[in-house]
Write a protein that holds these residues in place. Structure first.
Motif, PDB file in Angstrom:
ATOM      1  N   MET A 191      -6.301 -25.838   5.535  1.00 19.76           N
ATOM      2  CA  MET A 191      -6.566 -26.596   4.304  1.00 19.76           C
ATOM      3  C   MET A 191      -6.694 -25.671   3.099  1.00 19.76           C
ATOM      4  SD  MET A 191      -9.144 -29.729   5.261  1.00 19.76           S
ATOM      5  CE  MET A 191      -9.139 -30.254   3.543  1.00 19.76           C
ATOM      6  N   THR A 192      -7.322 -24.502   3.286  1.00 19.40           N
ATOM      7  CA  THR A 192      -7.472 -23.585   2.156  1.00 19.40           C
ATOM      8  C   THR A 192      -6.112 -23.094   1.666  1.00 19.40           C
ATOM      9  OG1 THR A 192      -7.792 -21.698   3.651  1.00 19.40           O
ATOM     10  CG2 THR A 192      -9.757 -22.805   2.821  1.00 19.40           C
ATOM     11  N   SER A 201      -4.372 -25.799  -0.244  1.00 19.89           N
ATOM     12  CA  SER A 201      -4.862 -25.957  -1.615  1.00 19.89           C
ATOM     13  C   SER A 201      -4.097 -25.076  -2.591  1.00 19.89           C
ATOM     14  CB  SER A 201      -6.362 -25.629  -1.676  1.00 19.89           C
ATOM     15  OG  SER A 201      -6.597 -24.257  -1.419  1.00 19.89           O
ATOM     16  N   GLN A 260      -7.262 -24.867  -8.663  1.00 19.34           N
ATOM     17  CA  GLN A 260      -8.307 -25.842  -8.327  1.00 19.34           C
ATOM     18  C   GLN A 260      -9.247 -26.085  -9.506  1.00 19.34           C
ATOM     19  OE1 GLN A 260      -8.071 -27.724  -5.676  1.00 19.34           O
ATOM     20  NE2 GLN A 260      -6.215 -26.508  -5.324  1.00 19.34           N
ATOM     21  N   ASN A 292      -5.707 -35.705  -1.056  1.00 18.50           N
ATOM     22  CA  ASN A 292      -6.508 -35.342  -2.219  1.00 18.50           C
ATOM     23  C   ASN A 292      -5.632 -35.088  -3.445  1.00 18.50           C
ATOM     24  OD1 ASN A 292      -8.970 -34.227  -3.645  1.00 18.50           O
ATOM     25  ND2 ASN A 292      -7.687 -32.411  -3.612  1.00 18.50           N
ATOM     26  N   MET A 346     -13.354 -26.658  -2.384  1.00 13.08           N
ATOM     27  CA  MET A 346     -12.338 -25.713  -1.937  1.00 13.08           C
ATOM     28  C   MET A 346     -12.444 -24.375  -2.661  1.00 13.08           C
ATOM     29  SD  MET A 346     -10.246 -25.395   0.412  1.00 13.08           S
ATOM     30  CE  MET A 346     -10.274 -27.109   0.950  1.00 13.08           C
ATOM     31  N   TYR A 372      -2.803 -30.102   6.161  1.00 12.33           N
ATOM     32  CA  TYR A 372      -1.913 -30.464   5.056  1.00 12.33           C
ATOM     33  C   TYR A 372      -1.999 -31.948   4.730  1.00 12.33           C
ATOM     34  CZ  TYR A 372       0.480 -26.135   3.968  1.00 12.33           C
ATOM     35  OH  TYR A 372       0.757 -24.881   3.497  1.00 12.33           O
ATOM     36  N   TRP A 407      -5.243 -32.562   2.714  1.00 11.84           N
ATOM     37  CA  TRP A 407      -5.187 -32.021   1.355  1.00 11.84           C
ATOM     38  C   TRP A 407      -4.156 -32.762   0.502  1.00 11.84           C
ATOM     39  CZ3 TRP A 407      -8.771 -29.713  -1.067  1.00 11.84           C
ATOM     40  CH2 TRP A 407      -8.505 -29.203  -2.345  1.00 11.84           C
ATOM     41  N   ALA A 444     -13.378 -32.382  -4.211  1.00  8.54           N
ATOM     42  CA  ALA A 444     -12.594 -31.560  -3.286  1.00  8.54           C
ATOM     43  C   ALA A 444     -12.211 -30.228  -3.917  1.00  8.54           C
ATOM     44  CB  ALA A 444     -11.341 -32.319  -2.843  1.00  8.54           C
TER      45      ALA A 444
END
Length: 563
Positions: A239-240, A243, A417, A82, A465, A76, A79, A461
Motif C-alpha cells: 500500500m505504501t 501511494s 500525499q 482511496n 500514509m 493496490y 489504495w 488516508a
C-alpha cells in the motif's frame, strides 16, 4: 449536458475574448499568457497515459516478495479506492473552474493562502523531482541491453528531448504525449494478453498454470516478521508503494487551463478514471502475481543485486516468465516500448511542474520571473527551471541509479500525499460553501459522488500514509531513510505557519469563501459561451470510456450502410 449552468461569480467579467479561426481563446488576467490549445483526444490520452510509467511496469514487481500476490492485489485495490475518492474531489472543483493549477487556487481562495503556499510547493516538488526520477529509471531500463552508455549521456539526451517538446508550443507537447501514450496502452494490453493466454496453456511449455502460485507458495508473503503480522506488514508495504504509484487526477487538472471546451472534455476524463484505476493498476497487480511466484529465485537474485539487471525489464515478472517459457524476442520488445512509456511519463510531469511554477509566480509564491511566456504561450523560464532540476539525475553516476531512484520515490510520495490531503480539505470547504450559500450542486457541470464522506476518507488516508511511509526503517533503524521519509512532513506545515505569520493571511472559514474564485469562474463561463466546441469523435469516446453499446452498434450499422 444539455445546457451549461451559469456559475456564481464575485465580480463582473473584465477580460477580453479574442476569437480566432474556429475557436475562441481566453485572453484575460491572470492567465492571459496560457492559451487553450489541447484538444479532446490529446487530453484523453494524457489522462490515460500520464500516470502510467515505471511503477506499473518495473517497480511494482519488486514489491511482490513483500506482500505476495494477494497482498499486492489487495494493497493496490484498497489504495485505488482511496484515490478514486480524491479524484471525485478534483473533478467537481476543476470542471467547475478549469484554470491552470486550479486546485491550488481553490485552496488559496476557499481555505487559506498559507496552506496554498505549502501545497503549491509540495505539488511542484512532487512533479519536479519526478523528472530526474523518470530519467534515472530510463537509464536503468537501457542497461537491459548495455552498461556502456554513461548516466551523463542519458541525462543530456533526455533533457534535450524534454526541452524540444516543451519549449516551443503546448500543441507540440500534446501531440507528442498523444503518440507516446498509445505505446503505453499497447504495452499494457500486451502484458495482460501474455498473462491470460499463457495461464490457460497457450505457451511453449503447454503448461496451464492458472492461479497456481496463489496456492504454492501462497497468497500472502511474510514481511519483517512471521505469521499473520508478517502478512499485514507485507500488505502495508504494498500500500505504501501504491501511494506513490497510483495517481492521475492531478495530471488531468494540470492541463485543465489549456484545454479547449474544458467543461465538455474534462468530465469524461474524470468519470472514466475509475476504470483506469481498475484496469491499469489493479489489473497489473493481479497479473504480476499470476505469472511468477513471490519467492521466485530469479526475481530475488535481481532484487538482491546478485545478478545485474535489477530495475530493468529483465527484473519485470513478465520478462522472467517469458524467458522461463523460452519465448524469445518479446522481452526486447517490452523493454523498447517501456523506454517510450517512461519518456512519456517524464514528459507529462515536466509539463505539470512547469505550469505549476508559472502559476506560483503569478500568485507571488515564486519569483515573478517564472510568469514570462513566449508568443505561443509557453512559460519559458519555468520550463528552463525544470530542465535544470532534471540534471539531478546526474546523481546516479556516483550513488547508483537504483538507489537514487528510491530517494526520489520517497520524496515524491510525501509531496503527493500532502497535496491530496490539501485537495480533500479544500473540497470540504467548497462543499459547505455551496451548501451554506444556497447554491445547489445539481447545477454544477460535474457532481461528485459520496461527498463529503469521500473527501474525509481521502484526507485521512493521505495523513496516515505520510506517517506510515517509513514504517519499515524502524528495525533496523536507518537515519538516512528516516530523514528522507519524514523531513518534508515537517517542512510543509512549518512553511504554512511562517507564510501565514509573514503575509498575515486569513482563514476563509466554512461557507464564507468566494465561490466565483475572484471572477475566474465568470471568465470561464464567457469563454465556454463563445468557444466553438470540437466534435467528439469515436477515438475520444472510446478512450474516455463513455461509449455505450448502442453507440457502437449505430457506428457499425452506419458503416454497413455506406459500404
Amino acid at each position: 449536458m444539455s445546457e451549461k449552468p451559469k456559475m456564481p461569480a464575485s465580480e463582473e467579467f473584465k477580460g477580453v475574448v479574442d476569437v480566432g479561426i474556429g475557436e475562441a481563446e481566453l485572453k484575460s488576467s491572470p492567465d492571459a499568457h496560457l492559451q487553450r490549445k489541447l484538444g479532446g483526444k490529446e487530453v484523453q490520452l494524457f489522462a490515460i497515459g500520464g500516470a502510467i510509467g515505471t511503477s506499473v511496469f518495473v517497480t511494482m514487481g519488486s514489491y511482490l516478495p513483500h506482500g505476495g500476490p494477494a497482498g499486492l492485489f489487495l494493497g493496490y485495490t484498497l489504495w485505488c479506492m482511496n484515490v478514486w475518492c480524491v479524484n471525485e474531489c478534483f473533478a467537481e472543483m476543476v470542471v467547475y473552474a478549469p484554470v491552470p493549477s486550479g486546485f491550488i487556487r481553490f485552496t488559496s481562495v476557499w481555505v487559506d493562502e498559507a496552506l496554498a503556499f505549502s501545497q503549491s510547493w509540495a505539488f511542484f516538488l512532487c512533479q519536479a523531482l519526478l523528472i530526474p526520477a523518470e530519467i534515472t529509471a530510463l537509464h536503468v531500463v537501457i542497461t537491459f541491453w548495455t552498461d556502456e552508455l554513461p548516466v551523463e549521456a542519458t541525462v543530456v539526451i533526455v533533457i534535450a528531448i524534454y526541452g524540444a517538446l516543451n519549449l516551443f508550443s503546448t500543441e507540440l507537447f500534446g501531440k507528442a504525449e498523444f503518440y507516446m501514450s498509445i505505446g503505453k496502452i499497447f504495452l499494457i494490453f500486451l502484458c495482460f494478453g501474455f498473462t491470460f493466454f499463457t495461464m490457460v496453456g497457450c505457451n511453449p511449455l503447454r503448461d496451464a498454470y492458472g492461479f497456481r502460485y496463489w496456492n504454492n507458495p501462497g497468497a500472502f508473503a511474510e514481511y519483517l516478521t512471521t505469521g499473520s503480522l508478517g502478512h499485514f506488514w507485507g500488505l502495508l508495504s504494498c500500500m505504501t508503494f501504491a501511494s506513490f504509484a497510483v495517481c492521475g487526477p492531478e495530471y488531468i487538472s494540470s492541463v485543465a487551463g489549456e484545454t479547449k471546451s474544458p467543461r465538455r472534455v474534462l468530465p469524461s476524463c474524470f468519470t472514466s478514471f475509475k476504470w483506469r484505476l481498475l484496469f491499469f493498476f489493479v489489473g497489473s497487480a493481479l497479473c504480476i502475481g499470476i505469472v511468477i511466484p513471490y519467492d521466485d529465485p530469479t526475481l530475488a537474485a535481481y532484487l538482491s543485486g546478485e545478478v545485474a539487471g535489477g530495475g530493468t525489464s529483465a527484473a519485470v515478472p513478465y520478462t522472467i516468465a517469458m524467458r522461463r517459457m523460452g519465448i524469445k524476442g518479446l522481452p526486447h520488445l517490452i523493454n523498447a516500448i517501456l523506454l517510450t512509456s517512461i519518456l512519456s511519463c517524464g514528459n507529462g510531469v515536466f509539463f505539470a511542474a512547469s505550469r505549476a511554477l508559472f502559476v506560483m509566480g503569478e500568485t507571488g509564491r515564486a519569483p515573478k520571473l517564472f510568469t514570462k511566456t513566449t508568443k505561443r504561450g509557453v512559460p519559458i523560464y519555468a520550463v528552463i527551471a525544470c530542465l535544470l532540476i532534471a540534471f539531478l539525475a546526474m546523481m546516479g553516476a556516483d550513488s547508483g541509479a537504483n538507489e537514487v531512484l528510491h530517494y526520489f520515490i520517497d520524496l515524491c510520495t510525501i509531496c503527493g500525499q500532502f497535496n491530496y490531503m490539501c485537495v480533500c480539505v479544500t473540497y470540504v470547504h467548497f462543499y459547505y460553501g455551496m451548501k451554506r450559500q444556497g447554491v445547489s450542486r445539481d447545477t454544477l457541470p460535474y457532481k461528485a459522488r459520496f461527498q463529503p464522506y469521500g473527501a474525509c476518507i481521502g484526507a485521512t488516508a493521505a495523513v496516515v500514509m505520510m506517517f506510515l511511509l517509513g514504517f519499515d526503517i524502524i528495525s533496523p533503524f536507518s537515519i538516512k531513510w528516516f530523514f528522507l521519509d519524514y523531513t518534508l512532513l515537517a517542512v510543509f506545515p512549518i512553511a504554512a505557519v511562517v507564510w501565514k505569520l509573514v503575509k498575515k493571511t486569513k482563514y476563509a472559514g466554512f461557507g464564507k469563501a468566494d465561490l466565483g474564485l475572484n471572477g475566474l469562474v465568470k471568465e470561464v463561463d464567457d469563454y465556454e459561451d463563445m468557444v466553438q466546441p470540437e466534435p467528439e469523435g469515436w477515438f475520444e469516446k472510446f478512450f474516455s470510456g463513455v461509449w455505450t453499446w448502442q453507440e457502437v452498434g449505430d457506428a457499425v450499422r452506419r458503416k454497413k450502410t455506406h459500404t
